[in-house]
Design a protein around this motif. Structure first.
Motif, PDB file in Angstrom:
ATOM      1  N   ARG A  95     -47.733  -4.277 -43.267  1.00 59.59           N
ATOM      2  CA  ARG A  95     -47.564  -4.337 -41.819  1.00 59.59           C
ATOM      3  C   ARG A  95     -48.538  -5.362 -41.247  1.00 59.59           C
ATOM      4  NH1 ARG A  95     -43.315  -2.098 -39.281  1.00 59.59           N
ATOM      5  NH2 ARG A  95     -42.668  -3.693 -40.736  1.00 59.59           N
ATOM      6  N   SER A  96     -48.012  -6.484 -40.758  1.00 59.08           N
ATOM      7  CA  SER A  96     -48.840  -7.426 -39.992  1.00 59.08           C
ATOM      8  C   SER A  96     -48.963  -6.836 -38.594  1.00 59.08           C
ATOM      9  CB  SER A  96     -48.167  -8.813 -39.954  1.00 59.08           C
ATOM     10  OG  SER A  96     -48.120  -9.377 -41.239  1.00 59.08           O
ATOM     11  N   VAL A  97     -49.997  -6.016 -38.424  1.00 59.31           N
ATOM     12  CA  VAL A  97     -50.032  -5.086 -37.299  1.00 59.31           C
ATOM     13  C   VAL A  97     -50.047  -5.784 -35.946  1.00 59.31           C
ATOM     14  CG1 VAL A  97     -51.080  -3.271 -38.681  1.00 59.31           C
ATOM     15  CG2 VAL A  97     -52.552  -4.871 -37.432  1.00 59.31           C
ATOM     16  N   GLY A  98     -50.561  -7.011 -35.898  1.00 64.50           N
ATOM     17  CA  GLY A  98     -50.650  -7.707 -34.623  1.00 64.50           C
ATOM     18  C   GLY A  98     -49.313  -8.017 -33.992  1.00 64.50           C
ATOM     19  N   LYS A  99     -48.246  -7.983 -34.776  1.00 66.13           N
ATOM     20  CA  LYS A  99     -46.912  -8.310 -34.262  1.00 66.13           C
ATOM     21  C   LYS A  99     -46.269  -7.151 -33.507  1.00 66.13           C
ATOM     22  CE  LYS A  99     -44.804  -9.467 -38.083  1.00 66.13           C
ATOM     23  NZ  LYS A  99     -43.789 -10.042 -39.010  1.00 66.13           N
ATOM     24  N   TYR A 100     -46.808  -5.929 -33.677  1.00 65.59           N
ATOM     25  CA  TYR A 100     -46.100  -4.750 -33.202  1.00 65.59           C
ATOM     26  C   TYR A 100     -46.831  -4.081 -32.038  1.00 65.59           C
ATOM     27  CZ  TYR A 100     -44.018  -5.540 -37.747  1.00 65.59           C
ATOM     28  OH  TYR A 100     -43.416  -6.136 -38.822  1.00 65.59           O
ATOM     29  N   PRO A 101     -46.157  -3.883 -30.901  1.00 66.43           N
ATOM     30  CA  PRO A 101     -46.768  -3.111 -29.812  1.00 66.43           C
ATOM     31  C   PRO A 101     -47.144  -1.713 -30.297  1.00 66.43           C
ATOM     32  CG  PRO A 101     -44.755  -4.214 -29.070  1.00 66.43           C
ATOM     33  CD  PRO A 101     -44.799  -4.367 -30.566  1.00 66.43           C
ATOM     34  N   GLU A 102     -48.197  -1.183 -29.725  1.00 69.70           N
ATOM     35  CA  GLU A 102     -48.715   0.099 -30.200  1.00 69.70           C
ATOM     36  C   GLU A 102     -47.669   1.214 -30.233  1.00 69.70           C
ATOM     37  OE1 GLU A 102     -52.037   3.290 -28.758  1.00 69.70           O
ATOM     38  OE2 GLU A 102     -52.675   1.186 -28.863  1.00 69.70           O
ATOM     39  N   PRO A 103     -46.819   1.374 -29.201  1.00 69.97           N
ATOM     40  CA  PRO A 103     -45.822   2.454 -29.273  1.00 69.97           C
ATOM     41  C   PRO A 103     -44.865   2.287 -30.456  1.00 69.97           C
ATOM     42  CG  PRO A 103     -46.047   1.668 -27.026  1.00 69.97           C
ATOM     43  CD  PRO A 103     -46.802   0.715 -27.886  1.00 69.97           C
ATOM     44  N   ASP A 104     -44.469   1.046 -30.755  1.00 75.43           N
ATOM     45  CA  ASP A 104     -43.572   0.801 -31.889  1.00 75.43           C
ATOM     46  C   ASP A 104     -44.271   1.101 -33.201  1.00 75.43           C
ATOM     47  OD1 ASP A 104     -41.796  -0.020 -29.976  1.00 75.43           O
ATOM     48  OD2 ASP A 104     -41.976  -2.162 -30.416  1.00 75.43           O
ATOM     49  N   PHE A 105     -45.520   0.686 -33.295  1.00 73.87           N
ATOM     50  CA  PHE A 105     -46.265   0.922 -34.525  1.00 73.87           C
ATOM     51  C   PHE A 105     -46.489   2.415 -34.733  1.00 73.87           C
ATOM     52  CE2 PHE A 105     -50.169   1.183 -37.076  1.00 73.87           C
ATOM     53  CZ  PHE A 105     -49.810   0.375 -38.143  1.00 73.87           C
ATOM     54  N   LEU A 109     -45.196   4.802 -37.868  1.00 75.95           N
ATOM     55  CA  LEU A 109     -46.082   5.668 -38.641  1.00 75.95           C
ATOM     56  C   LEU A 109     -45.529   7.088 -38.731  1.00 75.95           C
ATOM     57  CD1 LEU A 109     -49.672   4.717 -37.400  1.00 75.95           C
ATOM     58  CD2 LEU A 109     -48.856   4.581 -39.759  1.00 75.95           C
ATOM     59  N   ARG A 110     -45.124   7.620 -37.597  1.00 76.05           N
ATOM     60  CA  ARG A 110     -44.654   9.005 -37.548  1.00 76.05           C
ATOM     61  C   ARG A 110     -43.386   9.215 -38.365  1.00 76.05           C
ATOM     62  NH1 ARG A 110     -47.310  11.917 -33.583  1.00 76.05           N
ATOM     63  NH2 ARG A 110     -48.615  10.647 -32.191  1.00 76.05           N
ATOM     64  N   ALA A 111     -42.613   8.151 -38.561  1.00 80.47           N
ATOM     65  CA  ALA A 111     -41.335   8.274 -39.262  1.00 80.47           C
ATOM     66  C   ALA A 111     -41.455   8.179 -40.779  1.00 80.47           C
ATOM     67  CB  ALA A 111     -40.371   7.194 -38.763  1.00 80.47           C
ATOM     68  N   GLN A 112     -42.650   7.873 -41.293  1.00 78.19           N
ATOM     69  CA  GLN A 112     -42.784   7.610 -42.726  1.00 78.19           C
ATOM     70  C   GLN A 112     -42.722   8.876 -43.579  1.00 78.19           C
ATOM     71  OE1 GLN A 112     -42.567   4.326 -43.750  1.00 78.19           O
ATOM     72  NE2 GLN A 112     -42.141   4.457 -41.547  1.00 78.19           N
ATOM     73  N   ASP A 113     -41.959   8.783 -44.661  1.00 76.27           N
ATOM     74  CA  ASP A 113     -41.928   9.815 -45.695  1.00 76.27           C
ATOM     75  C   ASP A 113     -43.031   9.461 -46.690  1.00 76.27           C
ATOM     76  OD1 ASP A 113     -41.499  11.442 -47.863  1.00 76.27           O
ATOM     77  OD2 ASP A 113     -39.383  10.932 -48.116  1.00 76.27           O
ATOM     78  N   ARG A 142     -53.269   5.471 -37.598  1.00 77.06           N
ATOM     79  CA  ARG A 142     -52.909   6.086 -38.866  1.00 77.06           C
ATOM     80  C   ARG A 142     -53.754   7.342 -39.115  1.00 77.06           C
ATOM     81  NH1 ARG A 142     -56.235   6.659 -43.709  1.00 77.06           N
ATOM     82  NH2 ARG A 142     -54.783   7.393 -45.318  1.00 77.06           N
ATOM     83  N   SER A 143     -55.048   7.286 -38.816  1.00 73.66           N
ATOM     84  CA  SER A 143     -55.924   8.449 -38.999  1.00 73.66           C
ATOM     85  C   SER A 143     -55.504   9.606 -38.111  1.00 73.66           C
ATOM     86  CB  SER A 143     -57.376   8.064 -38.696  1.00 73.66           C
ATOM     87  OG  SER A 143     -57.845   7.101 -39.614  1.00 73.66           O
ATOM     88  N   GLN A 144     -55.031   9.271 -36.908  1.00 76.75           N
ATOM     89  CA  GLN A 144     -54.638  10.309 -35.950  1.00 76.75           C
ATOM     90  C   GLN A 144     -53.285  10.929 -36.278  1.00 76.75           C
ATOM     91  OE1 GLN A 144     -54.743   8.305 -32.170  1.00 76.75           O
ATOM     92  NE2 GLN A 144     -56.908   7.751 -32.388  1.00 76.75           N
ATOM     93  N   THR A 145     -52.319  10.086 -36.685  1.00 72.29           N
ATOM     94  CA  THR A 145     -50.939  10.561 -36.770  1.00 72.29           C
ATOM     95  C   THR A 145     -50.432  10.768 -38.194  1.00 72.29           C
ATOM     96  OG1 THR A 145     -50.006   8.323 -36.719  1.00 72.29           O
ATOM     97  CG2 THR A 145     -50.374   9.403 -34.606  1.00 72.29           C
ATOM     98  N   ARG A 146     -50.865   9.921 -39.144  1.00 71.38           N
ATOM     99  CA  ARG A 146     -50.382  10.058 -40.517  1.00 71.38           C
ATOM    100  C   ARG A 146     -51.498   9.829 -41.527  1.00 71.38           C
ATOM    101  NH1 ARG A 146     -44.990  10.853 -41.307  1.00 71.38           N
ATOM    102  NH2 ARG A 146     -45.883  11.880 -43.125  1.00 71.38           N
ATOM    103  N   PRO A 147     -52.520  10.682 -41.529  1.00 70.44           N
ATOM    104  CA  PRO A 147     -53.609  10.502 -42.496  1.00 70.44           C
ATOM    105  C   PRO A 147     -53.154  10.680 -43.936  1.00 70.44           C
ATOM    106  CG  PRO A 147     -53.815  12.603 -41.357  1.00 70.44           C
ATOM    107  CD  PRO A 147     -52.738  11.846 -40.653  1.00 70.44           C
ATOM    108  N   ASP A 148     -51.972  11.271 -44.136  1.00 70.42           N
ATOM    109  CA  ASP A 148     -51.451  11.457 -45.489  1.00 70.42           C
ATOM    110  C   ASP A 148     -50.735  10.215 -46.019  1.00 70.42           C
ATOM    111  OD1 ASP A 148     -49.547  11.902 -43.488  1.00 70.42           O
ATOM    112  OD2 ASP A 148     -48.315  13.194 -44.760  1.00 70.42           O
ATOM    113  N   LEU A 149     -50.574   9.195 -45.184  1.00 69.08           N
ATOM    114  CA  LEU A 149     -49.964   7.952 -45.634  1.00 69.08           C
ATOM    115  C   LEU A 149     -51.007   7.160 -46.427  1.00 69.08           C
ATOM    116  CD1 LEU A 149     -47.573   5.870 -45.505  1.00 69.08           C
ATOM    117  CD2 LEU A 149     -48.718   4.915 -43.487  1.00 69.08           C
ATOM    118  N   LEU A 150     -50.788   7.010 -47.729  1.00 66.76           N
ATOM    119  CA  LEU A 150     -51.751   6.281 -48.551  1.00 66.76           C
ATOM    120  C   LEU A 150     -51.809   4.832 -48.094  1.00 66.76           C
ATOM    121  CD1 LEU A 150     -51.472   7.410 -52.285  1.00 66.76           C
ATOM    122  CD2 LEU A 150     -53.239   7.923 -50.603  1.00 66.76           C
ATOM    123  N   LEU A 151     -53.028   4.370 -47.882  1.00 66.04           N
ATOM    124  CA  LEU A 151     -53.231   3.058 -47.290  1.00 66.04           C
ATOM    125  C   LEU A 151     -54.006   2.158 -48.247  1.00 66.04           C
ATOM    126  CD1 LEU A 151     -52.777   1.507 -44.603  1.00 66.04           C
ATOM    127  CD2 LEU A 151     -55.061   2.250 -43.925  1.00 66.04           C
ATOM    128  N   GLY A 152     -53.530   0.925 -48.366  1.00 65.46           N
ATOM    129  CA  GLY A 152     -54.228  -0.066 -49.171  1.00 65.46           C
ATOM    130  C   GLY A 152     -54.855  -1.132 -48.299  1.00 65.46           C
TER     131      GLY A 152
END
Length: 308
Positions: A95-105, A109-113, A142-152
């Motif tokens: 995710r090139s995070v700068g491209k995505y408005p915060e609500p979209d990002f 996050l919330r939709a990830q399996d 990510r820490s607030q909404t999906r801390p279970d999403l493994l992050l690299g």
């Protein structure tokens, strides 16, 4: 053993294959055709996971003329959900995070399996690049909404060669929630070994367990491709550039170098006790380079100890 367990347990020895999504101009039918062909090529290899890159222009990072024109690609998350959702191993979505408005990002996050998805967040190309969501804010979400999403996180051996502190960056990222690291394409093996060594001994000094470092390798079918890698910030030692320039077959020579480099890093990481993974990057549209990348992945698979 699945990819997430290997990462969490610090087992390493996993194999990834990295792709770029099709161009934005591709039709849905063409995108599906590309996805189907890719899956057919890769299934016999037995990779442990895929990486889908999020391509950005990056001209702000380097003012020199881009060797290849920037052609926007499909959003990797959209490409995955629409055309690659049936793939049966985990996928690391950049995710090139700068491209995505915060609500979209946040919605993404919330939709990830998290049984099937991992991610790597990438910041802006330079401090002057306008961003919709900062890298720090992306990590906070990510820490607030999906801390279970493994992050690299991204590891850059070339930066370590220049500044000598990339290993400290890795430790800060690890403390901030990163569970693994992925390098740029490795051409300078000594730079990669220096980073691994400094990271390992700093982990010992701080009482921290090393996270897996995933080394990226790629074949190179032309000198223009090599020039593009340099433009992206990859340091290519002069002797390797000379070898590729004067080789009868540039693609074959780069294949043999990538294989030798991977073997050297495998041996070194095992000796040092640093968990690692291997990633073969395939970003070319040339069939010969794509097939060589798949062949490289198959050879590297046989180098790994992947027993449960």
């Amino acid at each position: 053993m699945d990819l997430q367990r290997r990462i969490i347990e610090g087992r390493g020895e996993f194999l990834l294959f990295a792709l770029t999504p099709p161009r934005q101009t591709a039709s849905a039918e063409r995108a599906q055709e590309i996805a189907d062909i890719t899956a057919e090529r890769l299934r016999p290899v037995g990779v442990d996971g895929l990486i889908l890159y999020d391509i950005d222009d990056e001209s702000d990072r380097n003012p020199a003329e881009r060797p290849f024109p920037f052609l926007p690609t499909m959003d990797p998350a959209d490409y995955l959900s629409r055309h690659f959702d049936g793939w049966d191993t985990p996928v690391v979505v950049y995710r090139s995070v700068g491209k995505y408005p915060e609500p979209d990002f946040d919605a993404w996050l919330r939709a990830q399996d998290t049984d099937r998805r991992l991610s790597v967040f990438v910041g802006a190309a330079s401090r002057d690049t306008p961003v919709a969501t900062s890298l720090a804010r992306a990590h906070a979400l990510r820490s607030q909404t999906r801390p279970d999403l493994l992050l690299g996180g991204v590891a850059i051996p070339e930066r370590h060669a220049r500044t000598g502190d990339e290993h400290l960056r890795l430790l800060r990222k690890q403390a901030g929630g990163c569970s693994f690291f992925v390098t740029q394409v490795v051409y300078d093996v000594n730079a990669a070994k220096n980073l691994v060594s400094d990271y390992r001994y700093e982990c010992l000094a701080q009482g921290v367990t090393p996270a897996p470092i995933v080394f990226t390798f790629s074949v190179c079918g032309s000198m223009k491709t090599l020039e593009f890698l340099r433009w992206l910030g990859v340091d290519v030692p002069r002797w390797i550039s000379n070898e590729l320039l004067h080789a009868d077959d540039t693609l074959e020579a780069s294949f043999e170098y990538a294989l030798a480099a991977a073997r050297e890093l495998i041996t070194y990481c095992r000796r040092l006790g640093v968990p690692f993974g291997l990633n073969v990057e395939s970003v070319s549209i040339r069939r010969a380079e794509i097939e060589a990348s798949v062949d490289l992945a198959a050879q590297l698979r046989d180098e790994l100890h992947r027993s449960d």
